[in-house]
Design a protein around this motif. Sequence first.
Motif, PDB file in Angstrom:
ATOM      1  N   GLU A 269      -0.057  10.631   2.401  1.00  0.00           N
ATOM      2  CA  GLU A 269      -0.443   9.218   2.293  1.00  0.00           C
ATOM      3  C   GLU A 269       0.760   8.303   2.531  1.00  0.00           C
ATOM      4  O   GLU A 269       0.647   7.273   3.202  1.00  0.00           O
ATOM      5  CB  GLU A 269      -1.050   8.938   0.921  1.00  0.00           C
TER       6      GLU A 269
ATOM      7  N   ALA B 241       1.107   4.661  -2.774  1.00  0.00           N
ATOM      8  CA  ALA B 241       0.824   6.049  -2.397  1.00  0.00           C
ATOM      9  C   ALA B 241       1.482   7.044  -3.351  1.00  0.00           C
ATOM     10  O   ALA B 241       1.121   8.213  -3.367  1.00  0.00           O
ATOM     11  CB  ALA B 241       1.304   6.314  -0.963  1.00  0.00           C
TER      12      ALA B 241
ATOM     13  N   ARG C 258       0.845  -1.207   0.000  1.00  0.00           N
ATOM     14  CA  ARG C 258       0.000   0.000   0.000  1.00  0.00           C
ATOM     15  C   ARG C 258       0.874   1.249   0.000  1.00  0.00           C
ATOM     16  O   ARG C 258       0.525   2.250  -0.629  1.00  0.00           O
ATOM     17  CB  ARG C 258      -0.940   0.003   1.198  1.00  0.00           C
TER      18      ARG C 258
ATOM     19  N   ASP D  86       1.587   8.111   6.226  1.00  0.00           N
ATOM     20  CA  ASP D  86       0.674   7.179   6.890  1.00  0.00           C
ATOM     21  C   ASP D  86       1.085   5.733   6.639  1.00  0.00           C
ATOM     22  O   ASP D  86       1.071   4.897   7.543  1.00  0.00           O
ATOM     23  CB  ASP D  86      -0.773   7.390   6.408  1.00  0.00           C
ATOM     24  N   ALA D  87       1.453   5.432   5.405  1.00  0.00           N
ATOM     25  CA  ALA D  87       1.860   4.066   5.052  1.00  0.00           C
ATOM     26  C   ALA D  87       3.154   3.684   5.765  1.00  0.00           C
ATOM     27  O   ALA D  87       3.280   2.561   6.268  1.00  0.00           O
ATOM     28  CB  ALA D  87       2.016   3.944   3.541  1.00  0.00           C
TER      29      ALA D  87
ATOM     30  N   TRP E 222      -0.107  15.766  -0.928  1.00  0.00           N
ATOM     31  CA  TRP E 222      -1.003  14.678  -0.515  1.00  0.00           C
ATOM     32  C   TRP E 222      -0.369  13.303  -0.713  1.00  0.00           C
ATOM     33  O   TRP E 222      -0.626  12.378   0.056  1.00  0.00           O
ATOM     34  CB  TRP E 222      -2.357  14.783  -1.217  1.00  0.00           C
ATOM     35  N   GLN E 223       0.474  13.157  -1.719  1.00  0.00           N
ATOM     36  CA  GLN E 223       1.214  11.897  -1.867  1.00  0.00           C
ATOM     37  C   GLN E 223       2.110  11.673  -0.644  1.00  0.00           C
ATOM     38  O   GLN E 223       2.199  10.555  -0.130  1.00  0.00           O
ATOM     39  CB  GLN E 223       2.083  11.918  -3.123  1.00  0.00           C
TER      40      GLN E 223
END
Length: 153
Positions: A124, A66, A62, A127-128, A120-121
Amino acid sequence: MDGVRLVAISRDALARSLPELGTMVEAWQAQALAQAVGGHLALRGPPELRAEARALGEAGGRGCGAFELPMPHGGRIRAAQLTEVADVHAVLTELGVLLGEVGIALVGVACGTDDEGVYWQCIEAMDAADESGDRVRGMLRRLEARDEERSRG
Protein backbone atom coordinates in the motif's frame (compact mmCIF):
# COMPACT_ATOMS: atom_id res chain seq x y z
CA MET A 1 13.53 25.04 7.13
CA ASP A 2 13.66 24.99 3.34
CA GLY A 3 12.08 22.07 1.52
CA VAL A 4 15.24 21.11 -0.39
CA ARG A 5 17.14 20.76 2.89
CA LEU A 6 14.37 18.66 4.45
CA VAL A 7 14.31 16.34 1.43
CA ALA A 8 18.10 15.91 1.67
CA ILE A 9 17.80 15.06 5.37
CA SER A 10 15.05 12.55 4.58
CA ARG A 11 17.07 10.91 1.80
CA ASP A 12 20.02 10.52 4.18
CA ALA A 13 17.81 9.09 6.93
CA LEU A 14 16.24 6.61 4.49
CA ALA A 15 19.67 5.49 3.30
CA ARG A 16 20.79 4.93 6.91
CA SER A 17 17.57 3.24 8.09
CA LEU A 18 17.65 -0.33 9.22
CA PRO A 19 15.40 -2.77 7.43
CA GLU A 20 11.75 -3.13 8.18
CA LEU A 21 10.67 -0.73 10.94
CA GLY A 22 13.30 1.93 10.27
CA THR A 23 12.62 1.88 6.53
CA MET A 24 8.88 2.02 7.10
CA VAL A 25 9.26 4.98 9.47
CA GLU A 26 11.36 6.83 6.89
CA ALA A 27 8.81 6.03 4.16
CA TRP A 28 6.14 7.51 6.43
CA GLN A 29 8.33 10.59 6.97
CA ALA A 30 8.74 10.98 3.19
CA GLN A 31 4.97 10.84 2.67
CA ALA A 32 4.47 13.39 5.45
CA LEU A 33 6.98 15.61 3.66
CA ALA A 34 5.12 15.17 0.35
CA GLN A 35 1.94 16.18 2.17
CA ALA A 36 3.63 19.25 3.67
CA VAL A 37 5.23 20.36 0.39
CA GLY A 38 1.90 19.90 -1.39
CA GLY A 39 0.10 21.94 1.25
CA HIS A 40 2.72 24.68 1.17
CA LEU A 41 2.61 24.97 -2.63
CA ALA A 42 -1.20 24.86 -2.65
CA LEU A 43 -1.20 27.98 -0.46
CA ARG A 44 1.92 29.83 -1.57
CA GLY A 45 3.15 28.24 -4.78
CA PRO A 46 2.75 29.32 -8.38
CA PRO A 47 -0.96 29.59 -9.29
CA GLU A 48 -0.67 27.03 -12.10
CA LEU A 49 0.50 24.39 -9.59
CA ARG A 50 -2.03 24.90 -6.84
CA ALA A 51 -4.59 22.26 -7.86
CA GLU A 52 -1.90 19.63 -8.43
CA ALA A 53 -0.21 20.68 -5.17
CA ARG A 54 -3.46 20.05 -3.28
CA ALA A 55 -3.61 16.61 -4.89
CA LEU A 56 0.00 15.95 -3.82
CA GLY A 57 -0.90 16.92 -0.25
CA GLU A 58 -3.83 14.51 -0.29
CA ALA A 59 -1.73 11.70 -1.79
CA GLY A 60 0.95 12.23 0.87
CA GLY A 61 -1.72 12.05 3.56
CA ARG A 62 -3.01 8.76 2.17
CA GLY A 63 0.58 7.51 2.10
CA CYS A 64 0.95 8.25 5.80
CA GLY A 65 -2.22 6.29 6.45
CA ALA A 66 -0.79 3.17 4.79
CA PHE A 67 1.35 2.44 7.85
CA GLU A 68 0.53 1.13 11.30
CA LEU A 69 3.63 2.39 13.07
CA PRO A 70 4.61 3.82 16.41
CA MET A 71 5.25 7.56 16.32
CA PRO A 72 8.52 8.21 14.46
CA HIS A 73 11.67 8.78 16.51
CA GLY A 74 10.20 10.14 19.69
CA GLY A 75 7.29 11.84 17.95
CA ARG A 76 9.47 14.05 15.74
CA ILE A 77 7.77 14.64 12.42
CA ARG A 78 10.42 16.08 10.12
CA ALA A 79 7.88 17.65 7.73
CA ALA A 80 6.62 19.93 10.52
CA GLN A 81 9.86 21.90 10.12
CA LEU A 82 8.96 23.02 6.58
CA THR A 83 8.81 26.82 6.54
CA GLU A 84 9.64 27.69 2.94
CA VAL A 85 10.09 26.42 -0.57
CA ALA A 86 12.64 28.80 -2.04
CA ASP A 87 13.13 26.85 -5.29
CA VAL A 88 9.96 25.05 -6.38
CA HIS A 89 11.62 23.17 -9.22
CA ALA A 90 14.49 21.95 -7.00
CA VAL A 91 12.26 20.79 -4.16
CA LEU A 92 9.94 18.93 -6.54
CA THR A 93 12.87 17.31 -8.33
CA GLU A 94 14.45 16.17 -5.06
CA LEU A 95 11.11 15.05 -3.63
CA GLY A 96 10.53 12.94 -6.74
CA VAL A 97 13.91 11.26 -6.23
CA LEU A 98 13.12 10.64 -2.55
CA LEU A 99 9.75 9.06 -3.38
CA GLY A 100 11.43 6.78 -5.93
CA GLU A 101 13.99 5.72 -3.32
CA VAL A 102 11.18 5.08 -0.84
CA GLY A 103 9.47 2.77 -3.33
CA ILE A 104 12.69 0.81 -3.88
CA ALA A 105 13.36 0.54 -0.13
CA LEU A 106 9.82 -0.70 0.49
CA VAL A 107 10.21 -3.38 -2.19
CA GLY A 108 13.22 -4.62 -0.22
CA VAL A 109 11.24 -4.72 3.02
CA ALA A 110 8.24 -6.42 1.38
CA CYS A 111 10.45 -9.08 -0.21
CA GLY A 112 12.35 -9.73 3.01
CA THR A 113 9.52 -10.04 5.50
CA ASP A 114 7.60 -13.09 6.64
CA ASP A 115 4.96 -10.91 8.30
CA GLU A 116 1.92 -10.66 6.05
CA GLY A 117 0.77 -7.43 7.71
CA VAL A 118 4.12 -5.76 7.06
CA TYR A 119 4.07 -7.03 3.48
CA TRP A 120 0.67 -5.49 2.73
CA GLN A 121 1.55 -2.22 4.46
CA CYS A 122 4.58 -2.01 2.18
CA ILE A 123 2.49 -2.74 -0.92
CA GLU A 124 0.00 0.00 0.00
CA ALA A 125 2.84 2.40 0.84
CA MET A 126 4.55 1.66 -2.51
CA ASP A 127 1.31 2.51 -4.30
CA ALA A 128 1.04 5.75 -2.32
CA ALA A 129 4.67 6.71 -3.02
CA ASP A 130 4.06 6.03 -6.71
CA GLU A 131 0.94 8.22 -6.68
CA SER A 132 2.80 11.02 -4.91
CA GLY A 133 5.64 10.67 -7.40
CA ASP A 134 3.14 10.93 -10.28
CA ARG A 135 1.82 14.18 -8.79
CA VAL A 136 5.35 15.56 -8.46
CA ARG A 137 6.17 14.68 -12.07
CA GLY A 138 2.94 16.34 -13.20
CA MET A 139 3.88 19.52 -11.35
CA LEU A 140 7.35 19.48 -12.89
CA ARG A 141 5.80 19.15 -16.37
CA ARG A 142 3.58 22.15 -15.65
CA LEU A 143 6.59 24.19 -14.57
CA GLU A 144 8.48 23.23 -17.72
CA ALA A 145 5.48 24.14 -19.91
CA ARG A 146 5.17 27.48 -18.14
CA ASP A 147 8.85 28.22 -18.61
CA GLU A 148 8.68 27.29 -22.31
CA GLU A 149 5.68 29.55 -22.80
CA ARG A 150 7.46 32.44 -21.05
CA SER A 151 10.59 31.99 -23.16
CA ARG A 152 8.50 32.13 -26.37
CA GLY A 153 6.65 35.26 -25.29
